[in-house]
Every structure is written in structure tokens, then in C-alpha cells.
Design a protein around this motif. Structure first.
Motif, PDB file in Angstrom:
ATOM      1  N   THR A 179      60.825  85.985  39.459  1.00 57.33           N
ATOM      2  CA  THR A 179      60.535  85.874  40.873  1.00 57.33           C
ATOM      3  C   THR A 179      59.887  87.177  41.315  1.00 57.33           C
ATOM      4  O   THR A 179      60.386  88.258  41.002  1.00 57.33           O
ATOM      5  N   ILE A 180      58.777  87.069  42.011  1.00 52.43           N
ATOM      6  CA  ILE A 180      58.046  88.234  42.499  1.00 52.43           C
ATOM      7  C   ILE A 180      58.116  88.223  44.008  1.00 52.43           C
ATOM      8  O   ILE A 180      57.765  87.224  44.639  1.00 52.43           O
ATOM      9  N   GLU A 181      58.585  89.328  44.553  1.00 50.61           N
ATOM     10  CA  GLU A 181      58.751  89.427  46.000  1.00 50.61           C
ATOM     11  C   GLU A 181      58.000  90.656  46.498  1.00 50.61           C
ATOM     12  O   GLU A 181      58.214  91.763  45.994  1.00 50.61           O
ATOM     13  N   ILE A 182      57.134  90.452  47.463  1.00 52.19           N
ATOM     14  CA  ILE A 182      56.407  91.560  48.076  1.00 52.19           C
ATOM     15  C   ILE A 182      57.235  92.051  49.256  1.00 52.19           C
ATOM     16  O   ILE A 182      57.442  91.313  50.228  1.00 52.19           O
ATOM     17  N   PRO A 189      63.704  93.590  31.616  1.00 50.99           N
ATOM     18  CA  PRO A 189      64.618  94.111  32.636  1.00 50.99           C
ATOM     19  C   PRO A 189      65.048  92.965  33.536  1.00 50.99           C
ATOM     20  O   PRO A 189      64.360  91.952  33.643  1.00 50.99           O
ATOM     21  N   GLU A 190      66.152  93.098  34.177  1.00 51.77           N
ATOM     22  CA  GLU A 190      66.614  92.040  35.075  1.00 51.77           C
ATOM     23  C   GLU A 190      66.052  92.212  36.480  1.00 51.77           C
ATOM     24  O   GLU A 190      65.927  91.241  37.216  1.00 51.77           O
ATOM     25  N   GLU A 191      65.705  93.458  36.825  1.00 47.47           N
ATOM     26  CA  GLU A 191      65.168  93.714  38.161  1.00 47.47           C
ATOM     27  C   GLU A 191      64.360  95.005  38.123  1.00 47.47           C
ATOM     28  O   GLU A 191      64.854  96.017  37.618  1.00 47.47           O
ATOM     29  N   VAL A 192      63.134  94.962  38.639  1.00 49.31           N
ATOM     30  CA  VAL A 192      62.324  96.170  38.729  1.00 49.31           C
ATOM     31  C   VAL A 192      61.620  96.201  40.080  1.00 49.31           C
ATOM     32  O   VAL A 192      61.395  95.164  40.710  1.00 49.31           O
ATOM     33  N   TYR A 193      61.269  97.404  40.494  1.00 52.67           N
ATOM     34  CA  TYR A 193      60.520  97.612  41.726  1.00 52.67           C
ATOM     35  C   TYR A 193      59.257  98.370  41.341  1.00 52.67           C
ATOM     36  O   TYR A 193      59.339  99.504  40.872  1.00 52.67           O
ATOM     37  N   LEU A 194      58.119  97.745  41.518  1.00 45.24           N
ATOM     38  CA  LEU A 194      56.845  98.355  41.154  1.00 45.24           C
ATOM     39  C   LEU A 194      56.163  98.911  42.388  1.00 45.24           C
ATOM     40  O   LEU A 194      56.061  98.236  43.420  1.00 45.24           O
ATOM     41  N   PRO A 245      57.693  98.236  47.801  1.00 47.67           N
ATOM     42  CA  PRO A 245      57.272  97.870  46.453  1.00 47.67           C
ATOM     43  C   PRO A 245      57.215  96.362  46.224  1.00 47.67           C
ATOM     44  O   PRO A 245      57.531  95.563  47.106  1.00 47.67           O
ATOM     45  N   ILE A 246      56.849  96.010  45.017  1.00 50.29           N
ATOM     46  CA  ILE A 246      56.912  94.643  44.533  1.00 50.29           C
ATOM     47  C   ILE A 246      58.203  94.531  43.728  1.00 50.29           C
ATOM     48  O   ILE A 246      58.392  95.267  42.755  1.00 50.29           O
ATOM     49  N   LYS A 247      59.070  93.652  44.139  1.00 47.76           N
ATOM     50  CA  LYS A 247      60.339  93.439  43.441  1.00 47.76           C
ATOM     51  C   LYS A 247      60.178  92.256  42.491  1.00 47.76           C
ATOM     52  O   LYS A 247      59.745  91.181  42.904  1.00 47.76           O
ATOM     53  N   ILE A 248      60.525  92.489  41.230  1.00 47.09           N
ATOM     54  CA  ILE A 248      60.450  91.420  40.240  1.00 47.09           C
ATOM     55  C   ILE A 248      61.829  91.254  39.623  1.00 47.09           C
ATOM     56  O   ILE A 248      62.415  92.217  39.134  1.00 47.09           O
ATOM     57  N   THR A 249      62.314  90.037  39.658  1.00 41.60           N
ATOM     58  CA  THR A 249      63.584  89.733  39.006  1.00 41.60           C
ATOM     59  C   THR A 249      63.360  88.597  38.025  1.00 41.60           C
ATOM     60  O   THR A 249      62.530  87.730  38.240  1.00 41.60           O
TER      61      THR A 249
END
Ligand code: FES
Length: 69
Positions: free
Chosen positions: A18-21, A46-51, A26-30
Motif C-alpha cells: 500500500t502506497i500512501e502520499i 521491510p514492513e513499513e518505510v517512509y520515502l 513522505p511517501i509511506k509504503i507498507t
């Protein structure tokens, strides 16, 4: 819902991430993902990252909260 005609035939399609702006952040990806740059895999699954998407992070590609300053 998938609007891409190329995906209509792929009945087994399941999103693995799931990609959340985040507004002004940042862009949160879980989910189950692989992050790779042009030379190497940066991190695997990874289970969760913030780009970072503001360009100010000193720890790219990750957000270091510099966008808040
Ligand atoms: S989005 Fe957080 S440091 Fe760039």
C-alpha cells in the motif's frame, strides 16, 4: 478496483503493498516490497518505510523528518 485493461485478465492480481502520499510529507509504503536503486538492493521486504519526496532528507531515500523544519 483495477482500471487497467491489461490487468482485467489477471484474476489473481493481489496488491502486496500500500502506497500512501502523506500531505506535505513522505511517501509511506507498507507491505511486501523491495527497494532498489540503480546499483543495488537497498532493503528487502521491510514492513513499513517512509520515502522522502521533499528532497531535504540527509538519509535518502528515507524521510528523516527534515520536511517538518
Ligand atoms: S519528506 Fe520527510 S525529509 Fe523529505
Amino acid at each position: 478496483m483495477i482500471n487497467d485493461p491489461a490487468m482485467e485478465d489477471k484474476k489473481e492480481f493481489k496488491s502486496q503493498a500500500t502506497i500512501e502520499i502523506i500531505d506535505n510529507g513522505p511517501i509511506k509504503i507498507t507491505g511486501r516490497i523491495l527497494i532498489r536503486d540503480s546499483k543495488r538492493d537497498i532493503t528487502d521486504n521491510p514492513e513499513e518505510v517512509y520515502l522522502c519526496r521533499c528532497g531535504r532528507s540527509q538519509n535518502k531515500p528515507y524521510c528523516d523528518e527534515s520536511h517538518k523544519k
